[in-house]
Design a protein around this motif. Structure first.
Motif, PDB file in Angstrom:
ATOM      1  N   ASP B  78       0.814  -1.218   0.000  1.00 22.43           N
ATOM      2  CA  ASP B  78       0.000   0.000   0.000  1.00 22.43           C
ATOM      3  C   ASP B  78       0.847   1.267   0.000  1.00 22.43           C
ATOM      4  OD1 ASP B  78      -2.310  -1.450  -0.114  1.00 22.43           O
ATOM      5  OD2 ASP B  78      -2.391  -1.711   2.064  1.00 22.43           O
ATOM      6  N   GLU B  79       2.091   1.116   0.393  1.00 22.59           N
ATOM      7  CA  GLU B  79       2.999   2.258   0.449  1.00 22.59           C
ATOM      8  C   GLU B  79       3.597   2.584  -0.922  1.00 22.59           C
ATOM      9  OE1 GLU B  79       3.537   2.153   4.730  1.00 22.59           O
ATOM     10  OE2 GLU B  79       2.004   2.805   3.328  1.00 22.59           O
ATOM     11  N   GLY B  80       3.636   1.610  -1.788  1.00 27.55           N
ATOM     12  CA  GLY B  80       4.361   1.737  -3.050  1.00 27.55           C
ATOM     13  C   GLY B  80       3.661   2.621  -4.060  1.00 27.55           C
ATOM     14  N   ARG B  81       4.110   2.535  -5.316  1.00 22.84           N
ATOM     15  CA  ARG B  81       3.600   3.438  -6.333  1.00 22.84           C
ATOM     16  C   ARG B  81       2.354   2.887  -7.014  1.00 22.84           C
ATOM     17  NH1 ARG B  81       7.036   4.381 -10.594  1.00 22.84           N
ATOM     18  NH2 ARG B  81       6.987   2.130 -10.601  1.00 22.84           N
ATOM     19  N   GLY B  82       1.849   1.779  -6.504  1.00 20.87           N
ATOM     20  CA  GLY B  82       0.545   1.360  -6.996  1.00 20.87           C
ATOM     21  C   GLY B  82       0.543   0.180  -7.948  1.00 20.87           C
ATOM     22  N   GLY B  83       1.721  -0.352  -8.324  1.00 21.19           N
ATOM     23  CA  GLY B  83       1.755  -1.492  -9.242  1.00 21.19           C
ATOM     24  C   GLY B  83       1.067  -2.704  -8.643  1.00 21.19           C
ATOM     25  N   SER B  84       1.445  -3.035  -7.426  1.00 21.10           N
ATOM     26  CA  SER B  84       0.870  -4.233  -6.810  1.00 21.10           C
ATOM     27  C   SER B  84      -0.607  -4.008  -6.496  1.00 21.10           C
ATOM     28  CB  SER B  84       1.645  -4.607  -5.554  1.00 21.10           C
ATOM     29  OG  SER B  84       1.553  -3.591  -4.579  1.00 21.10           O
ATOM     30  N   LYS B  85      -0.958  -2.772  -6.166  1.00 18.13           N
ATOM     31  CA  LYS B  85      -2.355  -2.463  -5.878  1.00 18.13           C
ATOM     32  C   LYS B  85      -3.188  -2.609  -7.149  1.00 18.13           C
ATOM     33  CE  LYS B  85      -4.247   0.970  -2.769  1.00 18.13           C
ATOM     34  NZ  LYS B  85      -3.819   2.275  -2.230  1.00 18.13           N
ATOM     35  N   PHE B  86      -2.595  -2.165  -8.254  1.00 19.41           N
ATOM     36  CA  PHE B  86      -3.282  -2.310  -9.547  1.00 19.41           C
ATOM     37  C   PHE B  86      -3.565  -3.791  -9.806  1.00 19.41           C
ATOM     38  CE2 PHE B  86      -3.266  -3.098 -14.077  1.00 19.41           C
ATOM     39  CZ  PHE B  86      -4.119  -2.118 -14.566  1.00 19.41           C
ATOM     40  N   MET B  87      -2.555  -4.637  -9.595  1.00 18.87           N
ATOM     41  CA  MET B  87      -2.745  -6.071  -9.814  1.00 18.87           C
ATOM     42  C   MET B  87      -3.867  -6.601  -8.914  1.00 18.87           C
ATOM     43  SD  MET B  87      -0.659  -7.108 -12.193  1.00 18.87           S
ATOM     44  CE  MET B  87      -0.789  -8.891 -12.065  1.00 18.87           C
ATOM     45  N   HIS B  88      -3.877  -6.161  -7.687  1.00 19.29           N
ATOM     46  CA  HIS B  88      -4.851  -6.687  -6.731  1.00 19.29           C
ATOM     47  C   HIS B  88      -6.278  -6.191  -6.980  1.00 19.29           C
ATOM     48  CE1 HIS B  88      -2.678  -8.835  -3.372  1.00 19.29           C
ATOM     49  NE2 HIS B  88      -1.702  -8.494  -4.197  1.00 19.29           N
ATOM     50  N   THR B  89      -6.405  -4.926  -7.401  1.00 22.41           N
ATOM     51  CA  THR B  89      -7.758  -4.372  -7.446  1.00 22.41           C
ATOM     52  C   THR B  89      -8.329  -4.235  -8.839  1.00 22.41           C
ATOM     53  OG1 THR B  89      -6.841  -2.153  -7.432  1.00 22.41           O
ATOM     54  CG2 THR B  89      -7.441  -3.070  -5.301  1.00 22.41           C
ATOM     55  N   ARG B  90      -7.467  -4.143  -9.859  1.00 24.18           N
ATOM     56  CA  ARG B  90      -8.007  -3.823 -11.185  1.00 24.18           C
ATOM     57  C   ARG B  90      -7.975  -4.988 -12.156  1.00 24.18           C
ATOM     58  NH1 ARG B  90      -6.899   1.663 -11.825  1.00 24.18           N
ATOM     59  NH2 ARG B  90      -7.702   1.500 -13.929  1.00 24.18           N
ATOM     60  N   VAL B  91      -7.044  -5.918 -11.937  1.00 23.08           N
ATOM     61  CA  VAL B  91      -6.925  -7.009 -12.905  1.00 23.08           C
ATOM     62  C   VAL B  91      -8.007  -8.054 -12.644  1.00 23.08           C
ATOM     63  CG1 VAL B  91      -5.395  -8.859 -13.694  1.00 23.08           C
ATOM     64  CG2 VAL B  91      -4.458  -6.591 -13.185  1.00 23.08           C
ATOM     65  N   LYS B  92      -8.669  -8.470 -13.734  1.00 20.88           N
ATOM     66  CA  LYS B  92      -9.762  -9.448 -13.626  1.00 20.88           C
ATOM     67  C   LYS B  92      -9.459 -10.650 -14.521  1.00 20.88           C
ATOM     68  CE  LYS B  92     -12.467  -6.712 -11.148  1.00 20.88           C
ATOM     69  NZ  LYS B  92     -11.296  -6.253 -10.407  1.00 20.88           N
ATOM     70  N   VAL B  93     -10.042 -11.790 -14.161  1.00 20.48           N
ATOM     71  CA  VAL B  93      -9.915 -12.975 -15.009  1.00 20.48           C
ATOM     72  C   VAL B  93     -10.454 -12.634 -16.395  1.00 20.48           C
ATOM     73  CG1 VAL B  93     -10.760 -15.333 -15.390  1.00 20.48           C
ATOM     74  CG2 VAL B  93     -10.033 -14.613 -13.102  1.00 20.48           C
ATOM     75  N   GLY B  94      -9.716 -13.022 -17.432  1.00 20.86           N
ATOM     76  CA  GLY B  94     -10.124 -12.734 -18.800  1.00 20.86           C
ATOM     77  C   GLY B  94      -9.386 -11.538 -19.384  1.00 20.86           C
ATOM     78  N   ASP B  95      -8.769 -10.704 -18.560  1.00 19.70           N
ATOM     79  CA  ASP B  95      -8.029  -9.543 -19.069  1.00 19.70           C
ATOM     80  C   ASP B  95      -6.840  -9.982 -19.918  1.00 19.70           C
ATOM     81  OD1 ASP B  95      -9.730  -7.989 -17.631  1.00 19.70           O
ATOM     82  OD2 ASP B  95      -8.217  -7.156 -16.260  1.00 19.70           O
ATOM     83  N   GLU B  96      -6.548  -9.155 -20.918  1.00 21.26           N
ATOM     84  CA  GLU B  96      -5.313  -9.391 -21.671  1.00 21.26           C
ATOM     85  C   GLU B  96      -4.223  -8.511 -21.100  1.00 21.26           C
ATOM     86  OE1 GLU B  96      -5.295  -9.325 -25.888  1.00 21.26           O
ATOM     87  OE2 GLU B  96      -7.101 -10.576 -26.034  1.00 21.26           O
ATOM     88  N   MET B  97      -3.033  -9.056 -20.964  1.00 20.89           N
ATOM     89  CA  MET B  97      -1.904  -8.273 -20.448  1.00 20.89           C
ATOM     90  C   MET B  97      -0.664  -8.604 -21.269  1.00 20.89           C
ATOM     91  SD  MET B  97      -2.366  -8.436 -16.305  1.00 20.89           S
ATOM     92  CE  MET B  97      -1.524  -6.904 -15.942  1.00 20.89           C
ATOM     93  N   ILE B  98       0.384  -7.794 -21.074  1.00 13.18           N
ATOM     94  CA  ILE B  98       1.659  -8.059 -21.743  1.00 13.18           C
ATOM     95  C   ILE B  98       2.682  -8.414 -20.668  1.00 13.18           C
ATOM     96  CG2 ILE B  98       3.527  -7.042 -23.111  1.00 13.18           C
ATOM     97  CD1 ILE B  98       1.025  -7.237 -24.737  1.00 13.18           C
ATOM     98  N   VAL B  99       3.367  -9.538 -20.863  1.00 12.54           N
ATOM     99  CA  VAL B  99       4.476  -9.872 -19.963  1.00 12.54           C
ATOM    100  C   VAL B  99       5.722 -10.045 -20.825  1.00 12.54           C
ATOM    101  CG1 VAL B  99       2.924 -11.025 -18.323  1.00 12.54           C
ATOM    102  CG2 VAL B  99       4.133 -12.392 -20.037  1.00 12.54           C
ATOM    103  N   SER B 100       6.898  -9.998 -20.192  1.00 12.76           N
ATOM    104  CA  SER B 100       8.129 -10.151 -20.978  1.00 12.76           C
ATOM    105  C   SER B 100       8.554 -11.618 -20.980  1.00 12.76           C
ATOM    106  CB  SER B 100       9.241  -9.310 -20.370  1.00 12.76           C
ATOM    107  OG  SER B 100       9.728  -9.917 -19.186  1.00 12.76           O
TER     108      SER B 100
END
Ligand code: FES
Lengths: 198, 320
Positions: B78-100
């Protein structure tokens, strides 16, 4: 003076260092001939209290001075071949925190380093210091036989009799430099042998 | 384009493990097979959040030989810049994402006679993949895992049921701690240490091992630094002839990328060295936060790692 400044060479050629006492739980020092001087140079009573010295005098008379350092264990062997089973045994029973120090001829350091690496010590973590003879342990690339204590270039393979050129190309696995036939194209045209560094 | 090659994936499963940690499963959008990897590798996940694209590295924890999917576990910060929070709250099953493509900065040294793993908290994830890899090869390993509490002990049940004899777990809240002195004492020759966890733990293990005479080459560690927010600052990019602003919540690397300048990177966590950039001029203080530059390089202020480091002062000119 037992130190020799090796001329710069190709990457394959081992570069030997200078021993220093390092933090560790146990210390294994393996030396031949004038290598004793390097041990005498770093020995302190505290270091010696946890040190096992394996020494091959090869005709020199340093052994008494080494045992006078009162290492925890001292072994004097007539040859590397006689000492190697003991080296293997010590490494087999050893634990992390062991420091390995190798000093003396290139043949001794190379072969003992091979054993230490087999036992799992990264070669970059093994300390070395060259002292004494600059003779080489050579492998004939043709018959694969090893000739010890080669002082001249070219030399005659002690196994197959070919005239071999002394290369700086080194094998860590074999602990030997490579010797390549010098008169293959023109048999009998062999330059006059001279000292390796002359 | 910099960084490792990209793969389009779909989120096919999201499993919360406890209050802080959630697991994500990615499968390739085109239905093919993913590249294999080796235990300890990470992937950089792109998170598109409006105009902002965050890219965070996460260790792959799935079986390296399972090419149907990658899984990662994300600890909410919760202290960080929001990357992990984004993963926890915004990503849903079925979403398309890009990984390396996977990159490994924490690989096993397979010459080791024994692998001694030490994990703290979410630092457990690379070991899950390494253990699968070692089990296939009948490798000799042992894991010591410290967690805050039973409730926050991600994968403890899985590890202790599958490998009851090789895994030891320590709970901080029960006053349990790894007895490092006796753990390191008496390990057979050829043992390698792997440590992943908080900075303090890594330093503790490295320091103790060095003191006991373990060779540096036998001690492996990984700590991804998340870029820390900080005061906004201005940077001049000399080669591209641009002046850019680095926002409070943004890393220097992200600001360079946002300006359309291609800059090299791999880990985005101050560990790999890829993003190293020469400093042309610095009037002020470079806040070095990476694990890459040597202390004297940091002191001389001639180089900066834009993925995690920042600047405070008047002028910063980079050779980019
Ligand atoms: S991208 Fe790896 S150190 Fe910056």
């Amino acid at each position: 003076m037992s130190k020799f400044e090796f001329p710069p060479s190709i990457k394959s050629r081992p570069v030997w260092g200078t021993l220093e006492a390092r933090a560790g739980k146990h210390h294994l020092m393996i030396a031949d001939a004038e290598g004793a001087e390097a041990i005498l140079g770093i020995a302190t009573p505290e270091l010696m209290a946890n040190t096992h010295i394996i020494y091959i005098p090869a005709g020199t008379d340093y052994a008494a001075r080494l045992s006078a350092l009162k290492p925890a264990q001292f072994y004097e062997g007539p040859s590397y071949a006689a000492a190697v089973t003991r080296i293997q045994r010590v490494l087999q029973d050893a634990h992390m925190g062991l420091q390995v120090y190798l000093t003396g001829t290139e043949g001794l350091m190379g072969q003992a380093m091979h054993e230490a690496m087999q036992a799992g010590i990264p070669h970059t973590a093994i300390q070395t210091e060259h002292r004494g003879s600059v003779a080489r342990r050579m492998q004939c690339v043709h018959c694969k036989g090893i000739t010890e204590n080669v002082e001249t270039d070219p030399f005659v393979c002690s196994h197959c009799g070919l005239n071999l050129f002394v290369r700086d190309h080194y094998s860590r696995r074999l602990a030997a430099y490579q010797g390549v036939c010098i008169d293959a194209e023109d048999p009998g045209n062999v330059p006059e042998p001279k000292g390796i560094y002359e | 384009m910099s960084g490792a090659e990209k793969i389009a994936v779909r989120v096919t499963d999201i499993t919360p493990l406890n209050e802080l940690v959630t697991r994500f499963r990615f499968e390739p959008v085109n239905g093919g097979l993913l590249p294999t990897f080796s235990g300890g590798a990470h992937t950089v996940v792109e998170m598109r959040d409006g105009d902002i694209t965050r890219m965070n590295p996460y260790s792959l924890m799935s079986d390296p030989f399972d090419r149907s999917a990658y899984t990662i576990s994300v600890r909410r910060d919760d202290e960080g810049r929001g990357g992990s929070k984004f993963m926890h709250t915004r990503v849903k099953v079925g979403d398309e994402m890009i990984v390396s493509n996977p990159v490994n900065l924490f690989s096993l040294d397979l010459r080791a006679k024994k692998h001694l793993m030490i994990a703290g908290g979410i630092g457990i994830t690379p070991f899950l993949a390494q253990i699968k890899q070692l089990d296939r090869a009948h490798g000799n390993w042992e894991l010591h895992y410290a967690c805050r509490s039973e409730a926050l002990g991600s994968y403890v049940d899985y590890l202790t049921t599958t490998h009851p004899n090789d895994v030891s777990v320590y709970y901080d809240d029960q006053g349990q701690a790894i007895d490092l002195d006796s753990l390191l004492d008496g390990q057979p020759l050829g043992t390698h240490i792997y440590v992943c966890g908080p900075k303090g733990m890594i330093e503790w293990v490295r320091g103790k091992a060095a003191e006991m005479g373990w060779p540096r080459e036998a001690v492996h560690y990984e700590e991804f630094l998340a870029p820390q927010p900080g005061k906004p600052f201005e940077v001049k990019l000399a080669i591209s002839n641009k002046v850019i602003q680095v926002g409070e919540q943004e890393s220097l690397l992200e600001a360079i990328e946002r300006a359309g300048v291609d800059a090299p990177y791999l880990c985005r966590g101050g560990a790999c060295g890829q993003c190293e950039t020469n400093v042309v001029q610095a009037e002020g203080e470079i806040l070095h936060r990476d694990h890459w530059l040597e202390d004297d390089e940091k002191a001389s202020d001639t180089k900066i790692m834009p993925c995690v480091s920042r600047f405070e002062g008047k002028t910063l000119v980079l050779d980019r």
